[in-house]
Design a protein around this motif. Structure first.
Motif, PDB file in Angstrom:
ATOM      1  N   UNK A  25      24.728   3.187  -2.266  1.00 37.95           N
ATOM      2  CA  UNK A  25      25.059   2.488  -1.027  1.00 37.95           C
ATOM      3  C   UNK A  25      25.485   3.485   0.055  1.00 37.95           C
ATOM      4  N   UNK A  26      24.824   3.488   1.227  1.00 39.48           N
ATOM      5  CA  UNK A  26      25.269   4.362   2.317  1.00 39.48           C
ATOM      6  C   UNK A  26      26.492   3.761   3.005  1.00 39.48           C
ATOM      7  N   UNK A  27      27.484   4.597   3.309  1.00 40.98           N
ATOM      8  CA  UNK A  27      28.712   4.145   3.951  1.00 40.98           C
ATOM      9  C   UNK A  27      29.098   5.103   5.063  1.00 40.98           C
ATOM     10  N   UNK A  28      29.741   4.549   6.082  1.00 40.45           N
ATOM     11  CA  UNK A  28      30.442   5.355   7.061  1.00 40.45           C
ATOM     12  C   UNK A  28      31.926   5.128   6.871  1.00 40.45           C
ATOM     13  N   UNK A  29      32.708   6.192   6.776  1.00 36.68           N
ATOM     14  CA  UNK A  29      34.147   6.084   6.545  1.00 36.68           C
ATOM     15  C   UNK A  29      34.898   6.703   7.718  1.00 36.68           C
ATOM     16  N   UNK A  30      35.987   6.062   8.109  1.00 41.68           N
ATOM     17  CA  UNK A  30      36.845   6.560   9.173  1.00 41.68           C
ATOM     18  C   UNK A  30      38.281   6.539   8.689  1.00 41.68           C
ATOM     19  N   UNK A  31      38.900   7.708   8.669  1.00 40.10           N
ATOM     20  CA  UNK A  31      40.323   7.810   8.391  1.00 40.10           C
ATOM     21  C   UNK A  31      41.070   7.910   9.700  1.00 40.10           C
ATOM     22  N   UNK A  32      41.906   6.926   9.996  1.00 39.18           N
ATOM     23  CA  UNK A  32      42.614   6.863  11.279  1.00 39.18           C
ATOM     24  C   UNK A  32      44.110   6.713  11.019  1.00 39.18           C
ATOM     25  N   UNK A  33      44.903   7.601  11.598  1.00 42.40           N
ATOM     26  CA  UNK A  33      46.366   7.512  11.554  1.00 42.40           C
ATOM     27  C   UNK A  33      46.820   7.168  12.976  1.00 42.40           C
ATOM     28  N   UNK A  34      46.986   5.874  13.291  1.00 52.10           N
ATOM     29  CA  UNK A  34      47.151   5.497  14.692  1.00 52.10           C
ATOM     30  C   UNK A  34      48.413   6.036  15.357  1.00 52.10           C
ATOM     31  N   UNK A  35      49.512   6.211  14.610  1.00 47.54           N
ATOM     32  CA  UNK A  35      50.737   6.662  15.281  1.00 47.54           C
ATOM     33  C   UNK A  35      50.678   8.130  15.680  1.00 47.54           C
ATOM     34  N   UNK A  36      49.783   8.921  15.060  1.00 47.60           N
ATOM     35  CA  UNK A  36      49.579  10.315  15.485  1.00 47.60           C
ATOM     36  C   UNK A  36      48.267  10.496  16.232  1.00 47.60           C
ATOM     37  N   UNK A  37      47.454   9.452  16.271  1.00 46.72           N
ATOM     38  CA  UNK A  37      46.133   9.467  16.897  1.00 46.72           C
ATOM     39  C   UNK A  37      45.175  10.460  16.234  1.00 46.72           C
ATOM     40  N   UNK A  38      45.406  10.768  14.968  1.00 49.00           N
ATOM     41  CA  UNK A  38      44.460  11.604  14.230  1.00 49.00           C
ATOM     42  C   UNK A  38      43.358  10.725  13.645  1.00 49.00           C
ATOM     43  N   UNK A  39      42.137  11.243  13.672  1.00 52.46           N
ATOM     44  CA  UNK A  39      41.035  10.512  13.034  1.00 52.46           C
ATOM     45  C   UNK A  39      39.953  11.486  12.595  1.00 52.46           C
TER      46      UNK A  39
ATOM     47  N   UNK B 126      38.383  13.442  18.605  1.00 51.83           N
ATOM     48  CA  UNK B 126      39.552  13.659  19.445  1.00 51.83           C
ATOM     49  C   UNK B 126      40.416  12.394  19.469  1.00 51.83           C
ATOM     50  N   UNK B 127      41.654  12.488  19.980  1.00 48.47           N
ATOM     51  CA  UNK B 127      42.561  11.335  19.979  1.00 48.47           C
ATOM     52  C   UNK B 127      42.385  10.367  21.133  1.00 48.47           C
ATOM     53  N   UNK B 128      41.365  10.554  21.964  1.00 52.82           N
ATOM     54  CA  UNK B 128      41.219   9.715  23.162  1.00 52.82           C
ATOM     55  C   UNK B 128      41.072   8.235  22.816  1.00 52.82           C
ATOM     56  N   UNK B 129      41.722   7.402  23.630  1.00 50.42           N
ATOM     57  CA  UNK B 129      41.600   5.948  23.622  1.00 50.42           C
ATOM     58  C   UNK B 129      42.271   5.267  22.428  1.00 50.42           C
ATOM     59  N   UNK B 130      43.021   6.010  21.612  1.00 48.07           N
ATOM     60  CA  UNK B 130      43.701   5.408  20.463  1.00 48.07           C
ATOM     61  C   UNK B 130      45.080   4.907  20.901  1.00 48.07           C
TER      62      UNK B 130
ATOM     63  N   UNK C  91      28.709  12.937  21.039  1.00 45.73           N
ATOM     64  CA  UNK C  91      27.844  12.912  19.860  1.00 45.73           C
ATOM     65  C   UNK C  91      26.918  11.697  19.928  1.00 45.73           C
ATOM     66  N   UNK C  92      27.433  10.587  20.457  1.00 47.48           N
ATOM     67  CA  UNK C  92      26.683   9.339  20.596  1.00 47.48           C
ATOM     68  C   UNK C  92      26.176   8.837  19.239  1.00 47.48           C
ATOM     69  N   UNK C  93      27.084   8.865  18.253  1.00 48.37           N
ATOM     70  CA  UNK C  93      26.710   8.350  16.934  1.00 48.37           C
ATOM     71  C   UNK C  93      26.335   6.875  17.006  1.00 48.37           C
ATOM     72  N   UNK C  94      27.181   6.082  17.688  1.00 46.81           N
ATOM     73  CA  UNK C  94      26.903   4.648  17.773  1.00 46.81           C
ATOM     74  C   UNK C  94      25.716   4.363  18.672  1.00 46.81           C
TER      75      UNK C  94
END
Length: 300
Positions: free
Chosen positions: A94-108, A134-138, A226-229
């Motif tokens: 199964x192909x997956x896209x994964x995103x690790x997001x730590x919202x209080x530090x804006x790391x992703x 980058x942390x933009x818009x989080x 990058x324009x992934x989406x």
């Protein structure tokens, strides 16, 4: 490291040559130590996936921090499985896209790959692409665990969203969007699946009703180029959306047809909803009040 859709969008905006160099430097087939460290301390994991009809869905998995582990630089082991009523189910290949997001530090950090091992309680994803964002818009908010009680049974959403769903979208300042680079052939025919963060001021998603369908328009702010989406949508115009109620733990998952709207360098993504799920009290987490991203802070 990029496919024809991403290259086409970059070419349209005059950044194809430059971004070819950048992506070659920062998109890896392995996870740096700082990426592994972030994934392994998170209580949530955002997942982009495809259902049996090849439709993208965005989902979220949760667990006690440490439920994600990185046994080496090529693999993430996730010690949970999606609920049986989730639109996607882990299977070998199964192909997956994964995103690790730590919202209080804006790391992703992002990791795209495929399932290479699984059992009744866990699965393992092997890296195809790993890169940071980058942390933009989080919108910064701190998660904390709660006793949610028994989650309600999921409720199907049709092409015209319920009032509960519309209310969540109407005031949302964050969403997650899943896309795939081409229509898969029995899972594994896709070049890749992606899940991305989108943030904005509360109410940044525009809602309309067109011929009985709820239509959502999401501004596409300037990011890493990058324009992934957008690249995925250029070759496979379907997308999945996930909205989280950070105060009550509700989830809204949608899938639909996607169109990129262009006006010079201004862009937006229009999603015509086809199907969805409302999941009341799905998450045993709540979040603190949002600290707006600097890009949306009122200078006055």
């Amino acid at each position: 490291m990029r496919h024809v859709g991403e290259a086409a969008v970059q070419r349209r905006l005059g950044v194809e040559a430059r971004m070819g160099e950048v992506m070659g430097q920062v998109v890896r087939t392995w996870m740096p130590e700082q990426h592994r460290e972030l994934f392994c301390k998170l209580p949530t994991l955002l997942v982009g996936s495809l259902d049996a009809q090849g439709r993208p869905w965005a989902s979220i998995l949760h667990g006690t921090p440490g439920f994600i582990s990185a046994p080496d630089e090529r693999h993430l082991h996730i010690a949970t499985r999606p609920s049986l009523d989730d639109p996607w189910q882990a299977a070998l290949g199964t192909p997956l896209g994964l995103l690790g997001l730590e919202p209080h530090t804006r790391r992703r950090n992002r990791m795209n790959g495929s399932v290479v091992a699984l059992d009744r309680e866990s699965f393992t994803v092997e890296v195809d692409q790993s890169f940071g964002n980058c942390p933009k818009y989080i919108q910064a908010r701190m998660p904390f665990a709660v006793d949610r009680g028994a989650p309600a049974a999921p409720r199907a959403e049709g092409s015209a969203l319920s009032e509960d769903a519309l209310q969540l979208v109407r005031y949302a300042d964050t969403l997650f969007i899943a896309s795939a680079s081409r229509t898969p052939r029995a899972h594994g025919g896709a070049e890749g699946v992606d899940v991305s963060h989108r943030g904005g001021p509360p109410g940044f998603v525009h809602i309309e009703t067109i011929e009985g369908h709820t239509v959502l328009t999401i501004p596409d702010y300037v990011g890493n180029r990058f324009f992934n989406t957008l690249g995925n949508l250029a070759v496979n115009p379907r997308a999945g959306l996930l909205f989280i109620d950070y105060h009550a733990g509700h989830l809204l998952q949608l899938t639909g047809l996607a169109q990129t709207l262009w006006e010079g360098e201004l862009r937006a993504i229009r999603i015509t909803v086809q199907q969805g799920w409302w999941r009341a009290r799905a998450l045993p987490l709540r979040w603190s009040a949002a600290e707006p991203a600097p890009q949306f802070s009122d200078p006055g």
